[in-house]
Design a protein around this motif. Sequence first.
Motif, PDB file in Angstrom:
ATOM      1  N   LEU A  30     -20.024 -13.534  23.580  1.00  0.00           N
ATOM      2  CA  LEU A  30     -19.834 -12.107  23.291  1.00  0.00           C
ATOM      3  C   LEU A  30     -20.068 -11.801  21.814  1.00  0.00           C
ATOM      4  N   PRO A  31     -20.824 -10.730  21.517  1.00  0.00           N
ATOM      5  CA  PRO A  31     -20.942 -10.273  20.125  1.00  0.00           C
ATOM      6  C   PRO A  31     -19.566  -9.834  19.597  1.00  0.00           C
ATOM      7  N   ASP A  32     -19.418  -9.812  18.287  1.00  0.00           N
ATOM      8  CA  ASP A  32     -18.123  -9.507  17.667  1.00  0.00           C
ATOM      9  C   ASP A  32     -17.529  -8.183  18.145  1.00  0.00           C
ATOM     10  N   PHE A  33     -18.375  -7.139  18.235  1.00  0.00           N
ATOM     11  CA  PHE A  33     -17.817  -5.832  18.590  1.00  0.00           C
ATOM     12  C   PHE A  33     -17.248  -5.830  20.005  1.00  0.00           C
ATOM     13  N   MET A  34     -17.820  -6.657  20.895  1.00  0.00           N
ATOM     14  CA  MET A  34     -17.289  -6.723  22.263  1.00  0.00           C
ATOM     15  C   MET A  34     -15.937  -7.441  22.275  1.00  0.00           C
ATOM     16  N   VAL A  35     -15.807  -8.498  21.460  1.00  0.00           N
ATOM     17  CA  VAL A  35     -14.515  -9.191  21.359  1.00  0.00           C
ATOM     18  C   VAL A  35     -13.467  -8.227  20.817  1.00  0.00           C
ATOM     19  N   PHE A  36     -13.859  -7.467  19.780  1.00  0.00           N
ATOM     20  CA  PHE A  36     -12.927  -6.512  19.155  1.00  0.00           C
ATOM     21  C   PHE A  36     -12.491  -5.426  20.143  1.00  0.00           C
ATOM     22  N   LEU A  37     -13.445  -4.990  20.996  1.00  0.00           N
ATOM     23  CA  LEU A  37     -13.130  -3.912  21.944  1.00  0.00           C
ATOM     24  C   LEU A  37     -12.501  -4.427  23.239  1.00  0.00           C
ATOM     25  N   GLY A  38     -12.302  -5.737  23.349  1.00  0.00           N
ATOM     26  CA  GLY A  38     -11.600  -6.282  24.501  1.00  0.00           C
ATOM     27  C   GLY A  38     -12.462  -6.581  25.707  1.00  0.00           C
ATOM     28  N   TYR A  39     -13.758  -6.728  25.525  1.00  0.00           N
ATOM     29  CA  TYR A  39     -14.620  -7.096  26.658  1.00  0.00           C
ATOM     30  C   TYR A  39     -14.274  -8.526  27.096  1.00  0.00           C
ATOM     31  N   SER A  40     -14.242  -8.759  28.412  1.00  0.00           N
ATOM     32  CA  SER A  40     -13.952 -10.105  28.912  1.00  0.00           C
ATOM     33  C   SER A  40     -15.230 -10.860  29.269  1.00  0.00           C
ATOM     34  N   GLU A  41     -16.290 -10.128  29.528  1.00  0.00           N
ATOM     35  CA  GLU A  41     -17.567 -10.766  29.857  1.00  0.00           C
ATOM     36  C   GLU A  41     -18.725  -9.883  29.409  1.00  0.00           C
ATOM     37  N   LEU A  42     -19.891 -10.487  29.358  1.00  0.00           N
ATOM     38  CA  LEU A  42     -21.086  -9.763  28.908  1.00  0.00           C
ATOM     39  C   LEU A  42     -21.510  -8.748  29.970  1.00  0.00           C
ATOM     40  N   PRO A  43     -21.733  -7.477  29.609  1.00  0.00           N
ATOM     41  CA  PRO A  43     -22.230  -6.497  30.591  1.00  0.00           C
ATOM     42  C   PRO A  43     -23.559  -6.951  31.202  1.00  0.00           C
ATOM     43  N   TRP A  44     -23.815  -6.552  32.435  1.00  0.00           N
ATOM     44  CA  TRP A  44     -25.002  -7.027  33.150  1.00  0.00           C
ATOM     45  C   TRP A  44     -26.303  -6.668  32.427  1.00  0.00           C
ATOM     46  N   TYR A  45     -26.295  -5.494  31.739  1.00  0.00           N
ATOM     47  CA  TYR A  45     -27.543  -5.067  31.087  1.00  0.00           C
ATOM     48  C   TYR A  45     -27.820  -5.822  29.788  1.00  0.00           C
ATOM     49  N   TRP A  46     -26.948  -6.742  29.421  1.00  0.00           N
ATOM     50  CA  TRP A  46     -27.224  -7.625  28.276  1.00  0.00           C
ATOM     51  C   TRP A  46     -27.840  -8.940  28.734  1.00  0.00           C
ATOM     52  N   LEU A  47     -27.854  -9.192  30.028  1.00  0.00           N
ATOM     53  CA  LEU A  47     -28.394 -10.462  30.525  1.00  0.00           C
ATOM     54  C   LEU A  47     -29.894 -10.549  30.256  1.00  0.00           C
ATOM     55  N   GLY A  48     -30.340 -11.690  29.846  1.00  0.00           N
ATOM     56  CA  GLY A  48     -31.764 -11.905  29.580  1.00  0.00           C
ATOM     57  C   GLY A  48     -32.146 -11.683  28.135  1.00  0.00           C
ATOM     58  N   PHE A  49     -31.260 -10.998  27.361  1.00  0.00           N
ATOM     59  CA  PHE A  49     -31.625 -10.688  25.976  1.00  0.00           C
ATOM     60  C   PHE A  49     -31.464 -11.879  25.029  1.00  0.00           C
ATOM     61  N   ASP A  50     -31.035 -13.017  25.549  1.00  0.00           N
ATOM     62  CA  ASP A  50     -31.047 -14.215  24.701  1.00  0.00           C
ATOM     63  C   ASP A  50     -32.453 -14.802  24.612  1.00  0.00           C
ATOM     64  N   TRP A  51     -33.390 -14.281  25.410  1.00  0.00           N
ATOM     65  CA  TRP A  51     -34.791 -14.704  25.342  1.00  0.00           C
ATOM     66  C   TRP A  51     -35.595 -13.669  24.558  1.00  0.00           C
ATOM     67  N   PHE A  52     -36.330 -14.134  23.567  1.00  0.00           N
ATOM     68  CA  PHE A  52     -37.109 -13.213  22.724  1.00  0.00           C
ATOM     69  C   PHE A  52     -38.168 -12.471  23.545  1.00  0.00           C
ATOM     70  N   ILE A  53     -38.863 -13.199  24.419  1.00  0.00           N
ATOM     71  CA  ILE A  53     -39.934 -12.561  25.192  1.00  0.00           C
ATOM     72  C   ILE A  53     -39.387 -11.418  26.033  1.00  0.00           C
ATOM     73  N   PHE A  54     -38.212 -11.647  26.652  1.00  0.00           N
ATOM     74  CA  PHE A  54     -37.602 -10.601  27.479  1.00  0.00           C
ATOM     75  C   PHE A  54     -37.230  -9.393  26.617  1.00  0.00           C
ATOM     76  N   ALA A  55     -36.597  -9.657  25.454  1.00  0.00           N
ATOM     77  CA  ALA A  55     -36.185  -8.557  24.574  1.00  0.00           C
ATOM     78  C   ALA A  55     -37.406  -7.781  24.062  1.00  0.00           C
ATOM     79  N   PHE A  56     -38.473  -8.507  23.708  1.00  0.00           N
ATOM     80  CA  PHE A  56     -39.671  -7.840  23.202  1.00  0.00           C
ATOM     81  C   PHE A  56     -40.312  -6.984  24.298  1.00  0.00           C
ATOM     82  N   ALA A  57     -40.313  -7.532  25.528  1.00  0.00           N
ATOM     83  CA  ALA A  57     -40.859  -6.756  26.647  1.00  0.00           C
ATOM     84  C   ALA A  57     -40.029  -5.494  26.884  1.00  0.00           C
ATOM     85  N   MET A  58     -38.693  -5.617  26.783  1.00  0.00           N
ATOM     86  CA  MET A  58     -37.827  -4.454  26.981  1.00  0.00           C
ATOM     87  C   MET A  58     -38.039  -3.408  25.892  1.00  0.00           C
ATOM     88  N   ALA A  59     -38.391  -3.880  24.677  1.00  0.00           N
ATOM     89  CA  ALA A  59     -38.658  -2.935  23.580  1.00  0.00           C
ATOM     90  C   ALA A  59     -39.849  -2.039  23.893  1.00  0.00           C
TER      91      ALA A  59
END
Length: 351
Positions: A96-125
């Motif tokens: 979890l990114p810092d702001f999610m820990v601070f806001l009390g998120y327990s898990e990564l939202p589904w729409y963040w999945l895949g963004f650990d891959w550069f190609i996926f993030a670049f395609a989404m851009a």
Amino acid sequence: MNRRIILLLAIAVLAALPMFNLLPDEHPLHVSDFLVSIIGKWICYAILALALDLAWGYAGILSLGHGAFFALGGYAIGMHLMRLIGPRGVYGHPVLPDFMVFLGYSELPWYWLGFDWFIFAFAMALIVPGLLAGIVGYLAFRSRITGVYLSIITQALTYALMLAFFRNDMGFGGNNGFTDFKELLGQPLNSGHTRALLFYASLVALILVFLMCGALTRTKYGRVLTAIRDAESRVRFLGYNTTHHKLFVFVLSAMIAGLAGALYVPQVGIINPGEFSPGNSIEAVVWVAFGGRGTLVGAVLGAFSVNALKTWLTSVAPDLWLIVLGCLFIAVPLLLPKGLVGLIRRKGSKP
């Protein structure tokens, strides 16, 4: 001097800047880190200006929402940069990114999945701005909404997105957005070497987008776009599907704007909802109008010259910038209807 030679000289000067940055500080040709960083930003703005000019200058689609497409591209690559922080964040959470820990998120939202891959993030851009432009453009163009009404819709779109991204429960960092980036593709973002690579990546993207737009506008499709800009009803009566033509160029333009945003964020090190500000979209329109609407060189020239003026003015008299921007918005259509490029051509044609 031949226009191509001037363009090549301009590219050569830009390409030399990161190399001059490596020279010792006391060397007369040394270029500061600040100058390399600020011109890297202007190159991204020039790509955004080309995107807007393609839609407005050649197809007559005056969008006041291209700042939103730019910001969406920036957020996509920003999500990737946040995922790369991992346990090096303030809270040391491996996922979890810092702001999610601070806001009390327990898990990564589904729409963040895949963004650990550069190609996926670049395609989404590219895909997310293009998809949004496709939906808005389809609904607007099929209803034959044009002119000021389309401008109002796109302006409302970027304002609505800005309000949405300010919300903490959206999962995009709220008011603070994303920052404290560490690395990209294994390279630390705070090193001069990485800054130079990002600068060159932006410059190469600018050249490729310029060539692609130039090739597109010289085709039959480009000539039809220009005809739609000047007399859409006549083109429709001739049997052309103007909705499809406008939709394609609007989507392509939004994807180019997303590309500009994706290159911009790693260089400035931050992305927040302020990038959706309607004023940013209006500034992009001023760049294109000041440089010369309907000329690709003019769009690039306008982005560089207006942002150079903004950088200088905000350092010596920051309160004056908004007044000057307003004056440019009014004065350019009245005194420079064809922009700087039109002025240069007029001067050059005189004996």
